[in-house]
Write an enzyme that holds these catalytic residues in place. Structure first.
Site, short mmCIF file in Angstrom:
data_model
loop_
_atom_site.label_atom_id
_atom_site.label_comp_id
_atom_site.label_asym_id
_atom_site.label_seq_id
_atom_site.Cartn_x
_atom_site.Cartn_y
_atom_site.Cartn_z
N LEU A 157 0.88 -1.27 -0.08
CA LEU A 157 -0.01 -0.10 -0.12
C LEU A 157 0.90 1.40 -0.02
CD1 LEU A 157 -2.73 -1.13 2.62
CD2 LEU A 157 -3.00 -1.01 0.18
N THR A 171 11.85 -3.01 2.35
CA THR A 171 10.97 -4.08 3.27
C THR A 171 11.55 -5.36 3.03
OG1 THR A 171 8.83 -4.63 3.72
CG2 THR A 171 9.14 -4.22 1.29
N LYS A 214 15.80 -5.63 5.10
CA LYS A 214 15.79 -4.68 6.01
C LYS A 214 17.30 -4.78 6.50
CE LYS A 214 11.18 -3.29 6.93
NZ LYS A 214 10.05 -3.49 7.71
N GLY A 240 8.39 -13.17 17.27
CA GLY A 240 9.37 -13.03 16.10
C GLY A 240 10.70 -12.21 16.27
N ASN A 245 10.36 -16.70 19.69
CA ASN A 245 10.75 -16.84 18.17
C ASN A 245 11.04 -18.53 17.90
OD1 ASN A 245 11.49 -15.66 15.59
ND2 ASN A 245 13.37 -16.32 15.94
N ARG A 246 10.60 -18.53 16.74
CA ARG A 246 10.91 -20.16 16.16
C ARG A 246 12.40 -20.55 16.37
NH1 ARG A 246 10.06 -20.90 10.09
NH2 ARG A 246 11.59 -19.43 9.94
N THR A 247 13.30 -19.70 15.94
CA THR A 247 14.72 -20.01 16.14
C THR A 247 15.17 -19.39 17.43
OG1 THR A 247 14.89 -19.97 13.82
CG2 THR A 247 17.00 -20.09 15.03
N TYR A 295 -0.86 -6.01 7.62
CA TYR A 295 -2.02 -5.46 7.23
C TYR A 295 -2.63 -5.64 6.15
CZ TYR A 295 1.33 -3.05 4.12
OH TYR A 295 2.18 -2.79 3.06
N GLY A 351 -1.63 -3.79 11.08
CA GLY A 351 -0.24 -2.83 11.12
C GLY A 351 -0.41 -1.65 10.17
P1 ATR Z 1 10.86 -9.29 8.79
O1 ATR Z 1 12.33 -8.21 8.43
O2 ATR Z 1 9.61 -8.26 8.10
O3 ATR Z 1 10.98 -9.01 9.99
P2 ATR Z 1 12.40 -11.53 8.64
O4 ATR Z 1 13.77 -10.69 8.97
O5 ATR Z 1 12.62 -12.48 7.37
O6 ATR Z 1 11.18 -10.56 8.15
O7 ATR Z 1 11.96 -12.16 9.99
C1 ATR Z 1 11.12 -13.03 9.80
C2 ATR Z 1 10.45 -13.43 11.38
O8 ATR Z 1 9.45 -14.34 11.13
C3 ATR Z 1 11.55 -14.30 12.01
O9 ATR Z 1 11.38 -14.17 13.47
C4 ATR Z 1 11.39 -15.82 11.72
O10 ATR Z 1 11.59 -16.89 12.75
P3 ATR Z 1 13.04 -17.43 12.37
O11 ATR Z 1 14.11 -16.42 13.11
O12 ATR Z 1 12.92 -18.69 13.30
O13 ATR Z 1 13.43 -17.40 11.16
C5 ATR Z 1 9.62 -15.56 11.70
N1 ATR Z 1 9.18 -16.64 10.94
C6 ATR Z 1 9.04 -16.77 9.74
N2 ATR Z 1 8.24 -17.64 9.31
C7 ATR Z 1 7.84 -18.31 10.44
C8 ATR Z 1 6.78 -19.35 10.61
N3 ATR Z 1 6.46 -20.37 9.72
N4 ATR Z 1 6.52 -19.77 11.96
C9 ATR Z 1 7.22 -18.88 12.77
N5 ATR Z 1 7.79 -18.01 12.97
C10 ATR Z 1 8.17 -17.60 11.47
#
Ligand code: ATR
Length: 497
Positions: free
Chosen positions: A251, A295, A299, A361, A384-386, A456, A477
């Site tokens: 947008l 974006t 970033k 995240g 966070n996943r990781t 968003y 958002g």
């Molecule tokens: P942005 O810059 O928009 O934050 P990014 O740096 O790619 O995008 O970050 C993506 C975030 O979404 C990370 O926290 C990622 O988790 P990891 O650190 O484990 O990669 C999280 N993320 C992406 N896909 C996911 C999923 N399917 N389930 C849970 N977390 C996810």
């Protein structure tokens, strides 16, 4: 060179369908292209009537399937169709096709002579699959056997670098009419910025049929004229944009371009899609783009290319705005202030200071959010996943962290009075019930949590839907997007939005 024309491509099954579309858009469009290959077989025979049914000049095109069209008959039947459409041409030029599109390998002298005898100009077109080797000027001159022909190159870029290369070559060609258009998502700048490549026209689709043309990168009529204000773009127009990948829906062009219009600034803001940030910067350097929103997923990778970083960028470790200063890029982060303003509006009189807040995240967006929450005095736990990424971010601010999985429920419960979702999970989702689209699907809402999702599109994510069904207050958002864009606008133009 003249201002490029807007050419609307007509892909209806009947002439009547196409006429209705012409009537609807005739005020914004300069010329139309009748794609005879898209008409039903019966209708194809009556194509020659079409110019008499509308008030705009028209290009006759019968695109073969091997060139991305729908015509599957042989060359003999195609020549017959061209002959039927052209050979009964009228003395009155306005009742004839104004142009006919012949591929570079299509040379039938009788048909060509007929077109020329009736003053119908020839667009000599070719589809380039391997643009890296193309010398545009040489190619145009080979295609242009007579001064009567307008050479057209449509190409499929293998990356944004191909667009940059052909586009810069095309800018130098000013002594005859020519058409350049790049296909696919990376090709969009070539369509919006036709004035910069000296292209004779740009192709658009009516909004009614855009879906079947999106794959090849067509833009719809209303977006081109209302959001990008195509007719106001000239070589003097300042360029700004947004880079990301896949950047399917954004947008930001709507917000920024509306600002330029409001303040009477001769500028346009366009999507520059690429999976490789260095290619976006190469495009910007060559095309003199003055500022860029950055974006997902660039970033962090953009930091390497910055000549200067604002204190926020240094602290946050992510950058969402770059501005050209001389020959270096200066990086800023407007996400943090945009988020803070949107969050304060959302929570109203509630206090953030010392409140326990869950951040889902740990990526680029989370970094700006956590930075802002620190400024606001919150007590944060990052899920966070990781786990390692959560830990790295948490350690910078002395915050708590936890691996995001079904074992984190208790911890999440402790920090759940405000949950901030920063991952891309749930973005562009149509199916709103799947667990895969809700990063905390295992968490059961009580109803008193506040949920702020940075996404968003869609305006209600699966997570927000689930929370609001339990009575929680939710916020997407969009306001954050707006507020961070206003800050960017100021950095780009020096003016308050
Ligand atoms: P942005 O810059 O928009 O934050 P990014 O740096 O790619 O995008 O970050 C993506 C975030 O979404 C990370 O926290 C990622 O988790 P990891 O650190 O484990 O990669 C999280 N993320 C992406 N896909 C996911 C999923 N399917 N389930 C849970 N977390 C996810």
């Amino acid at each position: 060179m003249n201002q490029p024309l807007i050419c609307m491509t007509l892909t209806g099954r009947t002439l009547e369908e196409d006429v209705n579309l012409v009537k609807k858009y005739e005020k914004q469009v300069d010329i139309v292209e009748l794609r005879v290959d898209c008409l039903s077989e019966d209708e194809q025979f009556y194509a020659r009537r079409f110019p008499t049914m509308i008030q705009l000049p028209c290009i006759l095109t019968i695109r073969r399937d091997i060139d991305g069209g729908k015509f599957t008959g042989g060359e003999f039947s195609r020549t017959n169709l061209f002959a039927r459409a052209l050979a009964f041409a009228n003395e009155d030029k306005s009742r004839n096709f104004a142009f006919v599109d012949f591929e570079d390998d299509y040379h039938i002298p009788s048909i060509q002579d007929t077109a020329m005898a009736f003053g119908i100009k020839i667009i000599r077109s070719t589809h380039v699959m391997n643009p890296v080797e193309v010398n545009i000027k040489g190619r145009y001159e080979k295609m242009r056997k007579t001064g009567y022909e307008i050479p057209k190159i449509a190409f499929t870029p293998r990356s944004l670098d191909d667009v940059t290369s052909l586009f810069s070559q095309s800018r130098e060609i000013t002594d005859y009419e020519h058409i350049l258009c790049a296909m696919g998502p990376e090709g969009l700048p070539s369509r919006i910025l036709a004035a910069f490549s000296n292209s004779f026209l740009t192709y658009v689709s009516p909004n009614e049929t855009i879906d079947c043309m999106k794959d090849i990168g067509h833009i719809d009529m209303l977006t081109l004229t209302n959001i990008y204000r195509f007719k106001n773009i000239s070589k003097k127009t300042k360029l700004f944009g947004i880079t990301g990948w896949p950047l399917i829906k954004t947008l930001s062009p709507k917000i920024h371009n509306a600002g330029y219009q409001k303040h009477n600034i001769d500028a346009v803001y366009i999507p520059i899609r690429t999976p490789d940030i260095s290619k976006a910067l190469n495009f910007c350097d060559r095309m003199k783009v003055n500022g860029l929103s950055v974006t997902i997923p660039h970033k962090e990778s953009v930091l390497y290319y910055l000549g200067e970083q604002s204190p926020e960028v240094v602290q946050i470790g992510a950058c969402n705005t770059i501005v050209k200063n001389g020959d270096k890029w200066c990086g800023y982060n407007t996400d943090a202030t945009g988020f803070q303003r949107a969050l304060e509006e959302f929570i109203g009189s509630e206090k953030i200071k010392r409140r326990k807040v869950a951040v889902i995240g740990a990526g680029g967006a989370a970094k700006a959010v956590v930075y802002a929450l620190k400024q606001m005095g919150a007590k944060v736990c990052i899920f966070n996943r990781t786990e390692e990424h959560a830990q790295q971010l948490a350690d910078r601010y002395g915050f708590n962290y936890c691996k995001l999985d079904t074992h984190c429920i208790e911890k999440l419960d402790e920090y759940s009075s405000l949950i901030i979702q920063t991952t891309s999970v749930g973005m562009n989702s149509e199916d709103k019930s799947s667990n895969e689209l809700d990063p905390i699907f295992f968490y059961k809402f009580r109803g008193d949590e506040m949920v702020f999702d940075l996404i968003y599109t869609p305006s209600t994510t699966p997570l927000m839907l689930r929370a609001s069904k339990k009575g929680c207050r939710t916020c997407n958002g969009y306001k954050m997007l707006e507020y961070q864009a206003y800050e960017q606008f100021k950095l780009f133009t020096g003016k308050e939005y």
